[in-house]
Motif scaffolding. Structure first.
Motif, PDB file in Angstrom:
ATOM      1  N   LEU A  71     -10.252  34.199  -4.667  1.00  0.00           N
ATOM      2  CA  LEU A  71     -10.253  35.561  -4.145  1.00  0.00           C
ATOM      3  C   LEU A  71     -10.809  35.590  -2.721  1.00  0.00           C
ATOM      4  O   LEU A  71     -11.727  34.837  -2.380  1.00  0.00           O
ATOM      5  CB  LEU A  71     -11.094  36.482  -5.036  1.00  0.00           C
ATOM      6  CG  LEU A  71     -10.399  37.037  -6.269  1.00  0.00           C
ATOM      7  CD1 LEU A  71     -10.192  35.956  -7.301  1.00  0.00           C
ATOM      8  CD2 LEU A  71     -11.219  38.191  -6.849  1.00  0.00           C
ATOM      9  N   PHE A  99     -15.412  32.924  -2.522  1.00  0.00           N
ATOM     10  CA  PHE A  99     -14.906  32.253  -3.711  1.00  0.00           C
ATOM     11  C   PHE A  99     -14.364  30.859  -3.413  1.00  0.00           C
ATOM     12  O   PHE A  99     -13.811  30.594  -2.348  1.00  0.00           O
ATOM     13  CB  PHE A  99     -13.792  33.081  -4.349  1.00  0.00           C
ATOM     14  CG  PHE A  99     -14.299  34.251  -5.127  1.00  0.00           C
ATOM     15  CD1 PHE A  99     -14.649  35.435  -4.493  1.00  0.00           C
ATOM     16  CD2 PHE A  99     -14.459  34.169  -6.511  1.00  0.00           C
ATOM     17  CE1 PHE A  99     -15.146  36.514  -5.209  1.00  0.00           C
ATOM     18  CE2 PHE A  99     -14.950  35.249  -7.235  1.00  0.00           C
ATOM     19  CZ  PHE A  99     -15.289  36.418  -6.585  1.00  0.00           C
ATOM     20  N   GLN A 102     -15.837  47.036  -3.698  1.00  0.00           N
ATOM     21  CA  GLN A 102     -15.200  46.061  -2.825  1.00  0.00           C
ATOM     22  C   GLN A 102     -13.767  45.810  -3.288  1.00  0.00           C
ATOM     23  O   GLN A 102     -13.466  45.915  -4.485  1.00  0.00           O
ATOM     24  CB  GLN A 102     -15.985  44.751  -2.833  1.00  0.00           C
ATOM     25  CG  GLN A 102     -17.431  44.917  -2.439  1.00  0.00           C
ATOM     26  CD  GLN A 102     -18.240  43.634  -2.518  1.00  0.00           C
ATOM     27  OE1 GLN A 102     -17.716  42.534  -2.300  1.00  0.00           O
ATOM     28  NE2 GLN A 102     -19.527  43.755  -2.832  1.00  0.00           N
ATOM     29  N   PHE A 104     -15.205  43.254 -12.043  1.00  0.00           N
ATOM     30  CA  PHE A 104     -13.842  43.339 -11.532  1.00  0.00           C
ATOM     31  C   PHE A 104     -12.922  44.124 -12.456  1.00  0.00           C
ATOM     32  O   PHE A 104     -13.060  44.101 -13.672  1.00  0.00           O
ATOM     33  CB  PHE A 104     -13.269  41.932 -11.362  1.00  0.00           C
ATOM     34  CG  PHE A 104     -13.805  41.199 -10.166  1.00  0.00           C
ATOM     35  CD1 PHE A 104     -15.011  40.523 -10.246  1.00  0.00           C
ATOM     36  CD2 PHE A 104     -13.116  41.196  -8.975  1.00  0.00           C
ATOM     37  CE1 PHE A 104     -15.523  39.846  -9.148  1.00  0.00           C
ATOM     38  CE2 PHE A 104     -13.614  40.523  -7.867  1.00  0.00           C
ATOM     39  CZ  PHE A 104     -14.819  39.854  -7.953  1.00  0.00           C
ATOM     40  N   GLY A 105     -11.948  44.771 -11.845  1.00  0.00           N
ATOM     41  CA  GLY A 105     -10.856  45.343 -12.601  1.00  0.00           C
ATOM     42  C   GLY A 105      -9.792  44.292 -12.870  1.00  0.00           C
ATOM     43  O   GLY A 105      -9.919  43.138 -12.448  1.00  0.00           O
ATOM     44  N   ALA A 106      -8.749  44.705 -13.567  1.00  0.00           N
ATOM     45  CA  ALA A 106      -7.700  43.766 -13.980  1.00  0.00           C
ATOM     46  C   ALA A 106      -6.716  43.466 -12.861  1.00  0.00           C
ATOM     47  O   ALA A 106      -5.919  42.539 -12.968  1.00  0.00           O
ATOM     48  CB  ALA A 106      -6.959  44.299 -15.202  1.00  0.00           C
ATOM     49  N   TYR A 151     -10.720  42.857  -3.157  1.00  0.00           N
ATOM     50  CA  TYR A 151     -10.424  41.444  -2.931  1.00  0.00           C
ATOM     51  C   TYR A 151      -8.931  41.205  -3.126  1.00  0.00           C
ATOM     52  O   TYR A 151      -8.264  41.906  -3.884  1.00  0.00           O
ATOM     53  CB  TYR A 151     -11.199  40.558  -3.912  1.00  0.00           C
ATOM     54  CG  TYR A 151     -12.678  40.450  -3.635  1.00  0.00           C
ATOM     55  CD1 TYR A 151     -13.547  41.464  -4.029  1.00  0.00           C
ATOM     56  CD2 TYR A 151     -13.209  39.338  -2.992  1.00  0.00           C
ATOM     57  CE1 TYR A 151     -14.906  41.371  -3.775  1.00  0.00           C
ATOM     58  CE2 TYR A 151     -14.574  39.232  -2.740  1.00  0.00           C
ATOM     59  CZ  TYR A 151     -15.409  40.253  -3.137  1.00  0.00           C
ATOM     60  OH  TYR A 151     -16.760  40.161  -2.885  1.00  0.00           O
ATOM     61  N   PHE A 200      -7.726  43.221  -6.315  1.00  0.00           N
ATOM     62  CA  PHE A 200      -8.740  43.579  -7.302  1.00  0.00           C
ATOM     63  C   PHE A 200      -9.805  44.464  -6.669  1.00  0.00           C
ATOM     64  O   PHE A 200     -10.268  44.195  -5.552  1.00  0.00           O
ATOM     65  CB  PHE A 200      -9.432  42.328  -7.850  1.00  0.00           C
ATOM     66  CG  PHE A 200      -8.543  41.412  -8.625  1.00  0.00           C
ATOM     67  CD1 PHE A 200      -7.837  40.398  -7.994  1.00  0.00           C
ATOM     68  CD2 PHE A 200      -8.408  41.551  -9.995  1.00  0.00           C
ATOM     69  CE1 PHE A 200      -7.013  39.550  -8.702  1.00  0.00           C
ATOM     70  CE2 PHE A 200      -7.590  40.710 -10.716  1.00  0.00           C
ATOM     71  CZ  PHE A 200      -6.883  39.707 -10.072  1.00  0.00           C
ATOM     72  N   MET A 214      -6.147  39.815 -16.729  1.00  0.00           N
ATOM     73  CA  MET A 214      -7.506  40.362 -16.660  1.00  0.00           C
ATOM     74  C   MET A 214      -8.132  40.027 -15.322  1.00  0.00           C
ATOM     75  O   MET A 214      -7.731  39.088 -14.633  1.00  0.00           O
ATOM     76  CB  MET A 214      -8.370  39.800 -17.785  1.00  0.00           C
ATOM     77  CG  MET A 214      -7.841  40.098 -19.174  1.00  0.00           C
ATOM     78  SD  MET A 214      -8.952  39.494 -20.450  1.00  0.00           S
ATOM     79  CE  MET A 214     -10.316  40.620 -20.268  1.00  0.00           C
ATOM     80  N   GLY A 215      -9.114  40.784 -14.985  1.00  0.00           N
ATOM     81  CA  GLY A 215      -9.878  40.452 -13.794  1.00  0.00           C
ATOM     82  C   GLY A 215     -10.877  39.355 -14.110  1.00  0.00           C
ATOM     83  O   GLY A 215     -10.874  38.774 -15.182  1.00  0.00           O
ATOM     84  N   LEU A 216     -11.726  39.087 -13.168  1.00  0.00           N
ATOM     85  CA  LEU A 216     -12.740  38.062 -13.366  1.00  0.00           C
ATOM     86  C   LEU A 216     -13.892  38.596 -14.202  1.00  0.00           C
ATOM     87  O   LEU A 216     -14.307  39.745 -14.046  1.00  0.00           O
ATOM     88  CB  LEU A 216     -13.275  37.594 -12.017  1.00  0.00           C
ATOM     89  CG  LEU A 216     -12.434  36.564 -11.260  1.00  0.00           C
ATOM     90  CD1 LEU A 216     -11.123  37.159 -10.793  1.00  0.00           C
ATOM     91  CD2 LEU A 216     -13.215  36.003 -10.082  1.00  0.00           C
ATOM     92  N   GLN A 254      -6.015  38.101  -4.020  1.00  0.00           N
ATOM     93  CA  GLN A 254      -5.832  36.771  -4.591  1.00  0.00           C
ATOM     94  C   GLN A 254      -4.372  36.393  -4.477  1.00  0.00           C
ATOM     95  O   GLN A 254      -3.506  37.002  -5.104  1.00  0.00           O
ATOM     96  CB  GLN A 254      -6.269  36.725  -6.055  1.00  0.00           C
ATOM     97  CG  GLN A 254      -6.151  35.335  -6.663  1.00  0.00           C
ATOM     98  CD  GLN A 254      -6.574  35.300  -8.117  1.00  0.00           C
ATOM     99  OE1 GLN A 254      -6.341  36.248  -8.865  1.00  0.00           O
ATOM    100  NE2 GLN A 254      -7.203  34.211  -8.535  1.00  0.00           N
ATOM    101  N   HIS A 288     -12.317  38.316   0.171  1.00  0.00           N
ATOM    102  CA  HIS A 288     -12.846  39.652   0.378  1.00  0.00           C
ATOM    103  C   HIS A 288     -12.058  40.383   1.462  1.00  0.00           C
ATOM    104  O   HIS A 288     -11.757  39.819   2.526  1.00  0.00           O
ATOM    105  CB  HIS A 288     -14.312  39.573   0.787  1.00  0.00           C
ATOM    106  CG  HIS A 288     -14.926  40.897   1.072  1.00  0.00           C
ATOM    107  ND1 HIS A 288     -15.100  41.385   2.350  1.00  0.00           N
ATOM    108  CD2 HIS A 288     -15.394  41.859   0.248  1.00  0.00           C
ATOM    109  CE1 HIS A 288     -15.654  42.569   2.299  1.00  0.00           C
ATOM    110  NE2 HIS A 288     -15.855  42.888   1.034  1.00  0.00           N
ATOM    111  N   LEU A 343     -20.885  41.578  -9.369  1.00  0.00           N
ATOM    112  CA  LEU A 343     -19.691  42.410  -9.322  1.00  0.00           C
ATOM    113  C   LEU A 343     -19.025  42.473 -10.684  1.00  0.00           C
ATOM    114  O   LEU A 343     -19.056  41.506 -11.450  1.00  0.00           O
ATOM    115  CB  LEU A 343     -18.686  41.850  -8.318  1.00  0.00           C
ATOM    116  CG  LEU A 343     -19.121  41.832  -6.847  1.00  0.00           C
ATOM    117  CD1 LEU A 343     -18.076  41.121  -6.009  1.00  0.00           C
ATOM    118  CD2 LEU A 343     -19.349  43.243  -6.352  1.00  0.00           C
TER     119      LEU A 343
END
Lengths: 111, 117
Positions: free
Chosen positions: A43, B108, A33, A101-103, A35, A88, B41-43, A37, A45, A99
């Protein structure tokens, strides 16, 4: 440890240009997925692509998934200043819609 | 519909103090999650719940406790706050997987900024 890693970390473009963000992950997934922000917000979707799908479109968004390379890309066409945000990728591989998440990629679109 | 709401929006704590973050959703979602987001960083998932009265550990659960006494609420507690818990905390919710395909996305809240001195 994070499953997804985005590339590039930051991207700066002019309005009207296309923006491409890439995501790599490590293990097999059920779905991936994307997202968005906005600064200081939660976040939102954008799009979901399943492991048996290769490409998906939603408005100006195009997502591809290559499970053999464990990678995905998000393309935003004809970008607008309002697209400025962090993006993300997140992978779902366990149960309960969990989930990882990446950075993220920080996208700046200049008028 | 308000969606997912979080209280408070911002809080400053001293080391050793305790506090509870509240998450509420009005979408009748079965699943709820608590994440923390640190700069660059991500979550990362702290704890999650798959239904009223159930909780489970996520990726970074140490130093946190949770409770889900009502389906619409998911509480995150810090018993003895540490500077390492300075972060932005996000709550999310989603439908259960029994809802079928198309139900996997998470919704969220706006986040709670926590500063531990």
């Amino acid at each position: 440890s994070q499953q997804g890693e985005e590339d590039p970390q930051a991207l700066s473009i002019q309005e009207g240009e296309n923006a491409t963000m890439n995501c790599s992950y490590k293990t097999s997934i059920n779905n991936l997925q994307w997202y968005r922000q906005n600064s200081g917000r939660g976040l939102v979707h954008l799009i979901l692509i399943r492991s048996n799908e290769r490409e998906k479109h939603s408005g100006r968004l195009r997502v591809t998934l290559d499970t053999s390379k464990k990678s995905s890309s998000l393309l935003i066409t004809a970008s607008r200043a309002a697209d400025t945000a962090s993006y993300f990728c997140a992978t779902a591989s366990g149960g309960y819609n969990k989930l990882i998440f990446g950075a993220g990629t920080r996208l700046a679109v200049h008028p | 519909n308000a969606g997912v709401t979080q209280t408070p929006k911002f809080r400053v704590l001293k080391t050793g103090q305790s506090m509870t973050l509240l998450c509420a959703q009005d979408m009748n979602h079965e699943y709820m999650y608590w994440y923390r987001q640190d700069p660059g960083m991500g979550l990362r998932l702290i704890h999650y719940s798959v239904g009223e009265g159930t909780t489970a550990k996520g990726e970074v659960p140490d130093g946190y406790n949770v409770s889900r006494l009502k389906k619409q609420n998911f509480l995150l507690g810090l018993e003895s706050a540490a500077p390492s818990q300075t972060s932005v905390y996000f709550c999310a919710s989603s439908y259960s997987t029994s809802g079928g395909l198309g139900q996997e996305t998470q919704y969220f809240g706006p986040g709670t900024r926590l500063l531990v001195l």
